[in-house]
Design a protein around this motif. Structure first.
Motif, PDB file in Angstrom:
ATOM      1  N   GLY A  11       0.813  -1.048  -0.086  1.00 53.70           N
ATOM      2  CA  GLY A  11       0.057   0.098  -0.084  1.00 53.70           C
ATOM      3  C   GLY A  11       0.917   1.242  -0.099  1.00 53.70           C
ATOM      4  N   GLY A  14       2.700   2.283  -4.223  1.00 57.74           N
ATOM      5  CA  GLY A  14       1.716   2.371  -5.330  1.00 57.74           C
ATOM      6  C   GLY A  14       2.266   2.881  -6.456  1.00 57.74           C
ATOM      7  N   LYS A 272      -7.859  -1.410 -14.753  1.00 57.08           N
ATOM      8  CA  LYS A 272      -7.965  -1.084 -13.586  1.00 57.08           C
ATOM      9  C   LYS A 272      -9.407  -0.798 -13.348  1.00 57.08           C
ATOM     10  N   ASP A 274     -12.756   0.919 -10.871  1.00 59.03           N
ATOM     11  CA  ASP A 274     -12.772   1.639  -9.518  1.00 59.03           C
ATOM     12  C   ASP A 274     -13.285   0.709  -8.212  1.00 59.03           C
ATOM     13  N   GLU A 275     -12.510   1.207  -7.196  1.00 58.08           N
ATOM     14  CA  GLU A 275     -13.213   0.713  -6.143  1.00 58.08           C
ATOM     15  C   GLU A 275     -13.643   1.788  -5.161  1.00 58.08           C
ATOM     16  N   ILE A 277     -12.784   3.627  -2.246  1.00 54.04           N
ATOM     17  CA  ILE A 277     -11.609   4.365  -1.185  1.00 54.04           C
ATOM     18  C   ILE A 277     -11.969   5.182  -0.102  1.00 54.04           C
ATOM     19  N   TYR A 287      -8.838   4.020  -7.707  1.00 51.21           N
ATOM     20  CA  TYR A 287      -8.106   2.725  -8.027  1.00 51.21           C
ATOM     21  C   TYR A 287      -7.362   2.591  -6.652  1.00 51.21           C
ATOM     22  N   LYS A 288      -7.394   1.407  -6.263  1.00 54.94           N
ATOM     23  CA  LYS A 288      -6.561   0.801  -5.149  1.00 54.94           C
ATOM     24  C   LYS A 288      -5.189   1.116  -5.443  1.00 54.94           C
ATOM     25  N   GLY A 289      -4.397   1.732  -4.596  1.00 58.11           N
ATOM     26  CA  GLY A 289      -3.153   1.953  -4.790  1.00 58.11           C
ATOM     27  C   GLY A 289      -3.013   3.225  -5.604  1.00 58.11           C
ATOM     28  N   ASP A 293      -6.078   6.859  -3.185  1.00 54.15           N
ATOM     29  CA  ASP A 293      -5.754   5.995  -1.923  1.00 54.15           C
ATOM     30  C   ASP A 293      -4.490   6.156  -1.573  1.00 54.15           C
ATOM     31  N   SER A 297      -3.858   7.565   2.552  1.00 54.46           N
ATOM     32  CA  SER A 297      -3.164   6.677   3.314  1.00 54.46           C
ATOM     33  C   SER A 297      -2.124   7.453   3.930  1.00 54.46           C
TER      34      SER A 297
END
Length: 429
Positions: A11, A14, A272, A274-275, A277, A287-289, A293, A297
């Motif tokens: 994580g 990225g 990729k 979408d998720e 976040i 996007y994850k990472g 994101d 983080s």
């Protein structure tokens, strides 16, 4: 095992950090990613192999409040905590590891060394934060690290092994990481026991193997002959319908074209998706990472809060995944760009103390003065858009860098040069 430490650390490593590292080190993004894929399991394996080393455990627990995760790219080199950890887990094998990764990823030794420091910083910082967040003491942290031993070798990418990295036994009197033994039996040769850690042992020849070998010497040819006869019989007795189907020349050409392709060219990269976040309970689509994101983080980790000044933040850029301008324009965005700008506004509003700077970049094609002008205009456009959205006070400035940090040759294809045509932001103070 309750936690895969490598997934925890990923994580922090990225796409945004990969892109920044590539620009700063003058390497391709693919080379940087390849190097990280080899370094991360090696570093985690080294930590796992020294799970009972008090000095290593102290360095990890102390990293939770050092702000190390806030400046991985600029603050890892020369960091005393990282130097101490590397010396403890690799000893005199550091040079060999750097050389092996350099050759594997196709990057310079100096870049490989910088990435080793960066990956170690991400590993120590992530573990320290996890230990602090979950109230893990020295024994709990030690147990977590020991749990990683069984998976490290399997997570090394194809083409790398502990032996190829010079880490087959991790040096000194330390015990090697656990390895799986595979027994390979040849009917005419002694039994060979192959240890995936790199050692091969010859066992004394057994008499029952000899007997088995003598049987197979005459039985195997008979079986092969019978199989060939059966296959020929099946071919001669195919139904007419099957023969008719095979006369479809279009299908045959299509299939043969696919079969002629090299195996690696048949592999496609999954797009990729979408998720959700999490932004303090609010779900952003990204996007994850990706940019959102990574920024969230960093803010949640206290990296911005703990950064002493702007110098500690200036090397960590977050590249937009979706914000793109139409070719040659500094005022027209491609469809879908606004969503990510809205996400950035939401992040800034959720963290009103955070401030950013906007950067614009171009590829190496064209006159550099024109490239700087275009990238500056684009950066100012993003800045103005953020100001209109009510977060202008948090935007400290905008600057265009032209092709100063471009890494792809001007003679490359337009698709290959796309990585250099980007917009990015960094935190500022």
């Amino acid at each position: 095992m309750s936690l895969n430490v490598i997934d925890l650390i990923k994580g922090q490593l990225g796409p945004a950090l990969v892109s920044q590292a590539a620009s700063q080190l003058g390497e391709s993004e693919s080379g940087i990613s390849k190097a990280i894929s080899g370094l991360l399991p090696a570093v985690v394996g080294g930590l796992a192999n020294h799970a009972d080393n008090p000095g290593v455990l102290d360095s990890i627990t102390g990293a939770s409040s050092s702000g190390l995760l806030g400046n991985l790219l600029g603050g890892s080199s020369g960091n005393s905590v990282i130097s101490t950890v590397l010396s403890s887990i690799f000893g005199d094998k550091i040079g060999g590891l750097v050389n092996a990764i350099s050759g594997y990823a196709g990057i310079s030794n100096s870049s490989s060394n910088s990435l080793l420091n960066m990956v170690t910083g991400a590993s120590v910082g992530s573990l320290g934060k996890y230990a602090a967040d979950n109230n893990l003491g020295a024994s709990g942290l030690s147990g977590l690290l020991r749990d990683q031993k069984g998976i490290v070798s399997s997570l090394l990418p194809a083409g790398l092994s502990l032996a190829s990295l010079g880490l087959g036994h991790w040096g000194g009197a330390d015990t090697p990481l656990e390895t799986e033994k595979v027994t390979v039996t040849s009917y005419d040769q002694p039994k060979v026991e192959v240890n995936r850690g790199g050692n091969t042992h010859m066992n004394p020849e057994r008499t029952d193997d000899k007997d088995a070998g003598s049987i197979w010497k005459w039985l195997l040819p008979l079986l092969l002959l019978a199989l060939a006869a059966w296959f020929l019989w099946k071919q001669c007795n195919k139904p007419a319908t099957e023969t008719t189907t095979m006369t479809d020349s279009t299908a045959v050409v299509s299939d043969s074209a696919a079969m002629a392709m090299p195996a690696d060219s048949m592999v496609t990269t999954a797009p990729k998706t979408d998720e959700n976040i999490d932004l303090n309970g609010v779900a952003l689509k990204g996007y994850k990472g990706g940019m959102e994101d990574s920024m969230i983080s960093f803010l949640k980790s206290g990296g911005y809060k703990n950064a002493a000044d702007d110098a500690a933040l200036k090397d960590a850029w977050y590249t937009f995944d979706k914000v793109n301008f139409k070719m040659g324009s500094s005022t027209e965005l491609e469809a879908g760009s606004q969503t990510q700008l809205d996400n950035l506004v939401a992040i800034l509003k959720a963290y009103p103390e955070a401030k950013i700077k906007v950067g614009g970049y171009t590829d190496k094609v064209g006159d550099e003065a024109a490239n700087v002008k275009l990238s500056t205009a684009r950066a100012n456009f993003i800045k103005a858009a953020l100001e209109k959205s009510g977060v202008g006070a948090q935007v400290m400035g905008a600057e265009g860098y032209g092709s100063k940090f471009a890494t792809v040759a001007a003679t490359a294809s337009d698709a290959e040069r796309a990585v250099d045509r980007k917009m990015a932001v960094r935190f500022a103070k």
